[in-house]
Design a protein around this motif. Structure first.
Motif, PDB file in Angstrom:
ATOM      1  N   ILE A 154      54.760  48.107  55.560  1.00 35.42           N
ATOM      2  CA  ILE A 154      53.974  49.154  56.229  1.00 35.42           C
ATOM      3  C   ILE A 154      52.491  49.020  55.866  1.00 35.42           C
ATOM      4  O   ILE A 154      51.751  49.990  55.833  1.00 35.42           O
ATOM      5  CB  ILE A 154      54.497  50.576  55.914  1.00 35.42           C
ATOM      6  N   GLY A 155      52.072  47.799  55.583  1.00 32.41           N
ATOM      7  CA  GLY A 155      50.641  47.559  55.401  1.00 32.41           C
ATOM      8  C   GLY A 155      50.185  47.371  53.961  1.00 32.41           C
ATOM      9  O   GLY A 155      49.090  46.893  53.715  1.00 32.41           O
ATOM     10  N   GLY A 156      51.007  47.792  53.002  1.00 25.50           N
ATOM     11  CA  GLY A 156      50.713  47.500  51.597  1.00 25.50           C
ATOM     12  C   GLY A 156      49.581  48.276  50.956  1.00 25.50           C
ATOM     13  O   GLY A 156      49.123  47.936  49.872  1.00 25.50           O
ATOM     14  N   GLU A 157      49.144  49.364  51.603  1.00 21.52           N
ATOM     15  CA  GLU A 157      47.983  50.084  51.067  1.00 21.52           C
ATOM     16  C   GLU A 157      48.168  50.525  49.612  1.00 21.52           C
ATOM     17  O   GLU A 157      47.252  50.429  48.799  1.00 21.52           O
ATOM     18  CB  GLU A 157      47.680  51.300  51.952  1.00 21.52           C
ATOM     19  N   PHE A 158      49.371  51.015  49.293  1.00 23.73           N
ATOM     20  CA  PHE A 158      49.597  51.508  47.926  1.00 23.73           C
ATOM     21  C   PHE A 158      50.451  50.546  47.094  1.00 23.73           C
ATOM     22  O   PHE A 158      50.980  50.907  46.048  1.00 23.73           O
ATOM     23  CB  PHE A 158      50.200  52.913  47.973  1.00 23.73           C
ATOM     24  N   GLY A 159      50.588  49.337  47.602  1.00 25.11           N
ATOM     25  CA  GLY A 159      51.241  48.263  46.850  1.00 25.11           C
ATOM     26  C   GLY A 159      50.172  47.260  46.462  1.00 25.11           C
ATOM     27  O   GLY A 159      49.371  47.506  45.551  1.00 25.11           O
ATOM     28  N   ALA A 160      50.115  46.141  47.204  1.00 19.48           N
ATOM     29  CA  ALA A 160      49.083  45.130  46.934  1.00 19.48           C
ATOM     30  C   ALA A 160      47.682  45.731  47.043  1.00 19.48           C
ATOM     31  O   ALA A 160      46.780  45.371  46.280  1.00 19.48           O
ATOM     32  CB  ALA A 160      49.237  43.969  47.906  1.00 19.48           C
ATOM     33  N   GLY A 161      47.503  46.678  47.971  1.00 23.16           N
ATOM     34  CA  GLY A 161      46.198  47.308  48.153  1.00 23.16           C
ATOM     35  C   GLY A 161      45.756  48.047  46.894  1.00 23.16           C
ATOM     36  O   GLY A 161      44.599  47.974  46.477  1.00 23.16           O
ATOM     37  N   TYR A 162      46.711  48.736  46.278  1.00 27.72           N
ATOM     38  CA  TYR A 162      46.415  49.480  45.049  1.00 27.72           C
ATOM     39  C   TYR A 162      45.981  48.531  43.928  1.00 27.72           C
ATOM     40  O   TYR A 162      44.997  48.788  43.224  1.00 27.72           O
ATOM     41  CB  TYR A 162      47.657  50.287  44.643  1.00 27.72           C
ATOM     42  N   ILE A 163      46.711  47.426  43.785  1.00 30.50           N
ATOM     43  CA  ILE A 163      46.389  46.431  42.749  1.00 30.50           C
ATOM     44  C   ILE A 163      44.992  45.844  42.986  1.00 30.50           C
ATOM     45  O   ILE A 163      44.184  45.727  42.060  1.00 30.50           O
ATOM     46  CB  ILE A 163      47.442  45.284  42.770  1.00 30.50           C
ATOM     47  N   ALA A 164      44.718  45.494  44.240  1.00 23.40           N
ATOM     48  CA  ALA A 164      43.452  44.812  44.552  1.00 23.40           C
ATOM     49  C   ALA A 164      42.258  45.766  44.421  1.00 23.40           C
ATOM     50  O   ALA A 164      41.268  45.444  43.772  1.00 23.40           O
ATOM     51  CB  ALA A 164      43.515  44.220  45.955  1.00 23.40           C
ATOM     52  N   ARG A 165      42.383  46.953  45.020  1.00 23.31           N
ATOM     53  CA  ARG A 165      41.276  47.928  44.984  1.00 23.31           C
ATOM     54  C   ARG A 165      40.854  48.266  43.568  1.00 23.31           C
ATOM     55  O   ARG A 165      39.690  48.455  43.276  1.00 23.31           O
ATOM     56  CB  ARG A 165      41.719  49.244  45.638  1.00 23.31           C
ATOM     57  N   ASN A 166      41.834  48.362  42.699  1.00 23.02           N
ATOM     58  CA  ASN A 166      41.541  48.779  41.326  1.00 23.02           C
ATOM     59  C   ASN A 166      41.404  47.604  40.366  1.00 23.02           C
ATOM     60  O   ASN A 166      41.335  47.801  39.155  1.00 23.02           O
ATOM     61  CB  ASN A 166      42.628  49.751  40.846  1.00 23.02           C
ATOM     62  N   ARG A 167      41.393  46.393  40.949  1.00 25.16           N
ATOM     63  CA  ARG A 167      41.216  45.162  40.143  1.00 25.16           C
ATOM     64  C   ARG A 167      42.148  45.153  38.941  1.00 25.16           C
ATOM     65  O   ARG A 167      41.717  44.975  37.799  1.00 25.16           O
ATOM     66  CB  ARG A 167      39.766  45.055  39.680  1.00 25.16           C
ATOM     67  N   LEU A 168      43.426  45.380  39.193  1.00 27.83           N
ATOM     68  CA  LEU A 168      44.396  45.457  38.103  1.00 27.83           C
ATOM     69  C   LEU A 168      44.898  44.072  37.700  1.00 27.83           C
ATOM     70  O   LEU A 168      45.761  43.934  36.841  1.00 27.83           O
ATOM     71  CB  LEU A 168      45.568  46.359  38.519  1.00 27.83           C
ATOM     72  N   VAL A 169      44.354  43.048  38.331  1.00 26.01           N
ATOM     73  CA  VAL A 169      44.686  41.675  37.964  1.00 26.01           C
ATOM     74  C   VAL A 169      43.430  40.830  38.175  1.00 26.01           C
ATOM     75  O   VAL A 169      42.608  41.133  39.035  1.00 26.01           O
ATOM     76  CB  VAL A 169      45.877  41.158  38.810  1.00 26.01           C
ATOM     77  N   ASP A 170      43.274  39.817  37.318  1.00 26.72           N
ATOM     78  CA  ASP A 170      42.164  38.870  37.432  1.00 26.72           C
ATOM     79  C   ASP A 170      42.657  37.638  38.145  1.00 26.72           C
ATOM     80  O   ASP A 170      43.665  37.063  37.713  1.00 26.72           O
ATOM     81  CB  ASP A 170      41.733  38.432  36.018  1.00 26.72           C
ATOM     82  N   LEU A 171      41.988  37.214  39.193  1.00 28.22           N
ATOM     83  CA  LEU A 171      42.476  36.048  39.931  1.00 28.22           C
ATOM     84  C   LEU A 171      41.343  35.104  40.294  1.00 28.22           C
ATOM     85  O   LEU A 171      40.226  35.539  40.573  1.00 28.22           O
ATOM     86  CB  LEU A 171      43.168  36.485  41.235  1.00 28.22           C
ATOM     87  N   ASP A 172      41.686  33.799  40.305  1.00 25.23           N
ATOM     88  CA  ASP A 172      40.738  32.787  40.783  1.00 25.23           C
ATOM     89  C   ASP A 172      41.239  32.114  42.048  1.00 25.23           C
ATOM     90  O   ASP A 172      40.487  31.399  42.722  1.00 25.23           O
ATOM     91  CB  ASP A 172      40.510  31.748  39.687  1.00 25.23           C
ATOM     92  N   ALA A 173      42.510  32.293  42.362  1.00 28.43           N
ATOM     93  CA  ALA A 173      43.105  31.773  43.604  1.00 28.43           C
ATOM     94  C   ALA A 173      44.398  32.558  43.819  1.00 28.43           C
ATOM     95  O   ALA A 173      44.964  33.107  42.870  1.00 28.43           O
ATOM     96  CB  ALA A 173      43.409  30.287  43.480  1.00 28.43           C
ATOM     97  N   LEU A 174      44.817  32.626  45.089  1.00 24.65           N
ATOM     98  CA  LEU A 174      46.016  33.419  45.387  1.00 24.65           C
ATOM     99  C   LEU A 174      46.924  32.717  46.390  1.00 24.65           C
ATOM    100  O   LEU A 174      46.461  32.241  47.428  1.00 24.65           O
ATOM    101  CB  LEU A 174      45.599  34.790  45.952  1.00 24.65           C
ATOM    102  N   LEU A 175      48.200  32.665  46.050  1.00 20.22           N
ATOM    103  CA  LEU A 175      49.225  32.241  47.002  1.00 20.22           C
ATOM    104  C   LEU A 175      49.992  33.490  47.431  1.00 20.22           C
ATOM    105  O   LEU A 175      50.592  34.161  46.587  1.00 20.22           O
ATOM    106  CB  LEU A 175      50.183  31.240  46.332  1.00 20.22           C
ATOM    107  N   VAL A 176      49.937  33.802  48.721  1.00 21.70           N
ATOM    108  CA  VAL A 176      50.748  34.906  49.229  1.00 21.70           C
ATOM    109  C   VAL A 176      52.076  34.277  49.651  1.00 21.70           C
ATOM    110  O   VAL A 176      52.154  33.583  50.663  1.00 21.70           O
ATOM    111  CB  VAL A 176      50.072  35.609  50.422  1.00 21.70           C
TER     112      VAL A 176
END
Ligand SMILES: [Zn+2]
Length: 406
Positions: A154-176
């Motif tokens: 349903i768009g991931g706003e409070f899943g992946a979106g929550y993690i990304a918006r709040n920078r809860l992980v440090d990343l240099d590259a991403l595989l979806v």
């Protein structure tokens, strides 16, 4: 299940995950499946954090988002993003949807069950990759962060979106890890969902004078809005499509829902709500796309003289893309060739996926998964080939072991 397959870690774990009915929005099952995954990651010795997107959603539905990091002491981290929510079943299944059925057919081993291909097969492939690297004492050149979230469907706003918006992980590259196994994906479409609301004056369908039929007004308005489909199609991305008559990703606009509050046939409706789905090319800025939509809509109102109508934007999120020439894409493409013995096309997705939430990280993002032409994702008898799970696992391991400079 055929018992010889139970010995295979990925098969056994997939069975356990499929048995939990983590259908969109079922918070208790979200908690259950997140608990199983968290425990697996802890057993492997990863640094695990569980963040709950319900802190922002504020609707009481738990949305545990798991971040498990294999720390190899590297300066760089690559993320593997997957989701554990699934869409509901529906239709008549030949196989039990909420347990794993292993079938040897057509020279391959296929695993049946809801979520087998989208996206629980990818979860077990990525955990399996970490397990193998630890057991074989391999030395990854990257830290690997598994990010396993709810709500993708349903768009991931409070899943992946929550993690990304709040920078809860440090990343240099991403595989979806949530797409087909037929191509290396370097872009996905942005999505806007919303309603067009047209108002009228309610009354009896026999005694029409004094009423104003919202549906009749909407027909005129929507007829004009259909021209927006053509206008959107002029937006062309640099990212290629595959198996599609249009060679590159393009902008789309579709009317997808129509509703009036009426329960009976003899009422002139005072309102009609028309749902739409608009797709953005990865290069598009969401704000600009919304302004274009609003401008077109206001001009349709002017042109038709129907002014008691308004737009309601429900969700809007960006697409993403990474240049084909990016070293991370080049290296991933080479590794996929080693793993699959095929040179896969490099394409964009017509759909969206959770990669868009990480757009602001300004990191290379790619997508690859386990579906094939037989998988019937979101359909009845969803399935995945065990060979595709192993391909993804090998891909993640080889990627983690390679040095990529950029
Ligand atoms: Zn998915």
């Amino acid at each position: 299940m055929i018992s010889k397959f139970k010995e295979i870690y990925e098969v056994e774990l997939l069975d356990r995950l499929i048995r939990i009915k983590s259908i969109i929005g079922r918070g208790d099952d979200y908690k259950k499946i997140a608990g199983v995954i968290e425990e697996e990651l802890r057993k492997l010795g990863l640094k695990v954090n569980v963040f709950d997107g319900s802190v922002e959603a504020k609707d009481g539905i738990p949305r545990p988002c798991i971040v498990g990091v294999l720390d190899s002491g590297s300066e760089k981290t690559f993320g593997v993003l997957t989701h554990y929510d699934v869409v509901d079943i529906g239709g008549a299944w030949r196989y039990e949807p909420f347990e794993l059925t292993v079938v040897e057919e057509g020279g391959e081993i296929r695993l049946y069950g809801r979520g087998a291909a989208d996206d629980k097969g990818c979860i077990v492939a990525s955990i399996g990759a970490i397990k193998e690297m630890i057991e074989k004492d391999l030395e990854p050149k990257w830290n690997v962060a598994l990010i396993i979230t709810p709500d993708e469907e349903i768009g991931g706003e409070f899943g992946a979106g929550y993690i990304a918006r709040n920078r809860l992980v440090d990343l240099d590259a991403l595989l979806v890890a949530d797409s087909s196994s037929k191509s290396l994906v370097v872009g996905a479409s942005g999505i806007v969902h919303g309603d067009i609301v047209v108002k009228g004056i309610q009354g009896h369908a026999g005694y029409i004078f004094g009423t104003e039929n919202a549906v009749h007004k909407a027909i005129t308005l929507l007829n004009e809005m259909l021209n927006f489909t053509t206008i959107r199609s002029q937006k062309l991305s640099r990212v290629k499509t595959s198996e599609c008559p249009i060679p590159r990703l393009w902008g789309r606009f579709s009317i997808t829902k129509v509703n009036t509050p009426n329960q009976a046939y003899n009422i002139v409706p005072d309102e009609v709500v028309i749902g739409f789905d608009m797709r953005l090319i990865p290069e598009e800025n969401v704000e600009d796309a919304l302004v274009e939509l609003k401008a077109f809509f206001e001009m349709v109102k002017y042109r038709t003289g129907i002014y008691d109508a308004h737009l309601r934007i429900l969700r809007a999120f960006p697409g993403w893309m990474t240049a084909e020439e990016h070293p991370f894409v080049r290296r991933s493409h080479e590794i996929l060739e080693e793993v699959t013995n095929k040179s896969l096309p490099i394409t964009g997705m017509l759909g969206g996926n959770d990669g868009g939430w990480f757009k602001d990280f300004k990191i290379p993002i790619i997508s690859f998964g386990v579906w094939d032409e037989k998988s019937r994702i979101h359909g009845v008898d969803e399935s995945v080939s065990l060979a595709r799970i192993f391909d993804l696992k090998k891909f993640i391991i080889k990627l983690a072991l390679s040095e990529v400079e950029f």
